[in-house]
Design a protein around this motif. Sequence first.
Motif, PDB file in Angstrom:
ATOM      1  N   LYS A   1       0.815  -1.223   0.000  1.00  0.00           N
ATOM      2  CA  LYS A   1       0.000   0.000   0.000  1.00  0.00           C
ATOM      3  C   LYS A   1       0.845   1.268   0.000  1.00  0.00           C
ATOM      4  O   LYS A   1       0.486   2.258  -0.628  1.00  0.00           O
ATOM      5  CB  LYS A   1      -0.943  -0.010   1.208  1.00  0.00           C
ATOM      6  CG  LYS A   1      -2.017  -1.097   1.151  1.00  0.00           C
ATOM      7  CD  LYS A   1      -2.921  -1.025   2.372  1.00  0.00           C
ATOM      8  CE  LYS A   1      -4.003  -2.098   2.313  1.00  0.00           C
ATOM      9  NZ  LYS A   1      -4.882  -2.063   3.513  1.00  0.00           N
ATOM     10  N   GLU A   2       1.971   1.251   0.709  1.00  0.00           N
ATOM     11  CA  GLU A   2       2.796   2.464   0.793  1.00  0.00           C
ATOM     12  C   GLU A   2       3.360   2.832  -0.577  1.00  0.00           C
ATOM     13  O   GLU A   2       3.331   4.002  -0.976  1.00  0.00           O
ATOM     14  CB  GLU A   2       3.932   2.286   1.797  1.00  0.00           C
ATOM     15  CG  GLU A   2       4.765   3.547   1.974  1.00  0.00           C
ATOM     16  CD  GLU A   2       5.821   3.446   3.069  1.00  0.00           C
ATOM     17  OE1 GLU A   2       6.669   4.363   3.152  1.00  0.00           O
ATOM     18  OE2 GLU A   2       5.800   2.453   3.831  1.00  0.00           O
ATOM     19  N   PHE A   3       3.843   1.848  -1.307  1.00  0.00           N
ATOM     20  CA  PHE A   3       4.372   2.123  -2.640  1.00  0.00           C
ATOM     21  C   PHE A   3       3.269   2.634  -3.561  1.00  0.00           C
ATOM     22  O   PHE A   3       3.466   3.596  -4.317  1.00  0.00           O
ATOM     23  CB  PHE A   3       5.004   0.861  -3.239  1.00  0.00           C
ATOM     24  CG  PHE A   3       5.560   1.055  -4.621  1.00  0.00           C
ATOM     25  CD1 PHE A   3       6.825   1.592  -4.812  1.00  0.00           C
ATOM     26  CD2 PHE A   3       4.806   0.718  -5.737  1.00  0.00           C
ATOM     27  CE1 PHE A   3       7.337   1.794  -6.089  1.00  0.00           C
ATOM     28  CE2 PHE A   3       5.304   0.919  -7.020  1.00  0.00           C
ATOM     29  CZ  PHE A   3       6.574   1.445  -7.197  1.00  0.00           C
ATOM     30  N   ALA A   4       2.094   2.001  -3.499  1.00  0.00           N
ATOM     31  CA  ALA A   4       0.971   2.418  -4.353  1.00  0.00           C
ATOM     32  C   ALA A   4       0.541   3.848  -4.055  1.00  0.00           C
ATOM     33  O   ALA A   4       0.189   4.605  -4.966  1.00  0.00           O
ATOM     34  CB  ALA A   4      -0.194   1.459  -4.153  1.00  0.00           C
ATOM     35  N   ALA A   5       0.582   4.229  -2.784  1.00  0.00           N
ATOM     36  CA  ALA A   5       0.172   5.583  -2.407  1.00  0.00           C
ATOM     37  C   ALA A   5       1.204   6.630  -2.817  1.00  0.00           C
ATOM     38  O   ALA A   5       0.865   7.724  -3.269  1.00  0.00           O
ATOM     39  CB  ALA A   5      -0.061   5.643  -0.900  1.00  0.00           C
ATOM     40  N   LYS A   6       2.481   6.298  -2.677  1.00  0.00           N
ATOM     41  CA  LYS A   6       3.544   7.254  -2.988  1.00  0.00           C
ATOM     42  C   LYS A   6       3.826   7.373  -4.481  1.00  0.00           C
ATOM     43  O   LYS A   6       4.196   8.439  -4.976  1.00  0.00           O
ATOM     44  CB  LYS A   6       4.843   6.841  -2.275  1.00  0.00           C
ATOM     45  CG  LYS A   6       4.871   7.096  -0.782  1.00  0.00           C
ATOM     46  CD  LYS A   6       6.246   6.718  -0.230  1.00  0.00           C
ATOM     47  CE  LYS A   6       6.419   7.123   1.217  1.00  0.00           C
ATOM     48  NZ  LYS A   6       7.756   6.760   1.731  1.00  0.00           N
TER      49      LYS A   6
ATOM     50  N   GLY B   1       3.656   8.889 -13.183  1.00  0.00           N
ATOM     51  CA  GLY B   1       4.604   8.509 -14.223  1.00  0.00           C
ATOM     52  C   GLY B   1       5.383   7.248 -13.932  1.00  0.00           C
ATOM     53  O   GLY B   1       6.222   6.820 -14.728  1.00  0.00           O
ATOM     54  N   ILE B   2       5.110   6.625 -12.796  1.00  0.00           N
ATOM     55  CA  ILE B   2       5.792   5.380 -12.427  1.00  0.00           C
ATOM     56  C   ILE B   2       4.994   4.205 -12.981  1.00  0.00           C
ATOM     57  O   ILE B   2       3.996   3.777 -12.396  1.00  0.00           O
ATOM     58  CB  ILE B   2       5.946   5.260 -10.896  1.00  0.00           C
ATOM     59  CG1 ILE B   2       6.664   6.477 -10.331  1.00  0.00           C
ATOM     60  CG2 ILE B   2       6.687   3.972 -10.534  1.00  0.00           C
ATOM     61  CD1 ILE B   2       8.088   6.654 -10.822  1.00  0.00           C
TER      62      ILE B   2
END
Length: 303
Positions: A267-272, A278-279
Amino acid sequence: DTDINADTDINADTDINADTEIAPPTLDVITHSSGNHAAAVSLAAKLAKPYVRGKISGVTATIVMPRNAPDIKKEAVHGFGGMIVEVDNTNEAREETAEYLSQEDGALFVHPSENPRVIAGQGTVCLEMVEQVTEMMGDKKLGTLDAVIIPVGGGGLASGNTIALRGLLGDKVKIILAEPKELDDAKRSKDAGELLGHDKDNKLDSVADGLKTTLGPNTWPIVRDLVDDIITVSESDILKATKLVWEKLKVVIEPSAGVGVAVVIGKEFAAKYPKSSGIKNVGVILCGGNVDILKTADLMKDL
């Protein structure tokens, strides 16, 4: 630690020996490791045949390992001819014992993450990754890597590949390190802006046994200055990610490699880093496959 270390450590050993004017008939090397670097140094010692005054000398490898290192990693070291010295499960015990034995026996110490040649060798992972991604996606005009996730322990793999990525792709690629919450020295160091070790009461109790070591004076400045972010993940998330790779990709990885996968699906990666930022093209380094499958599978049964 990765499988690529076998080539890296042959270079580390033989290059140093080649510069030595007077050398013993047998070159002794020593390191400390939870297992991957240990196996690599043992294999390097088995294969290396440095010339000394026109004669070929053998190379012996002594590996300082924690007593609770997985049996499969110890078996790999023995299989490659390495001698194991077991110590308590602390970084201090590893380092102190390796230093003592190196001084006592006159052995050449090959640090698992601070040795510049090891760091350089680790960086070839992303040299290959970028080359393969460019070849795979170039014709489709899909661009290149937008982000790369790298597991971090001692930081050899992380720093070597960070240098490679910055050299190849510059600032346009996000470099994100993946770390277990139970072994979070890199994350805390990055947040504090200064090099920190593990907390004194940290028992180093993580399924990601290959990431127990900490950043050092060579790896820390690279992580501090060139890495964009460090994300930590829980033990259950690491096991779930490892299980996912086993089941869906049919690739046997160890939990230390599962840490990076846990970050990219978390979840942290998806939110950031949403796609809108652009990722879109994300690379993940799977840093090892030395795993006791039955014991690890048993840990997964309640997930």
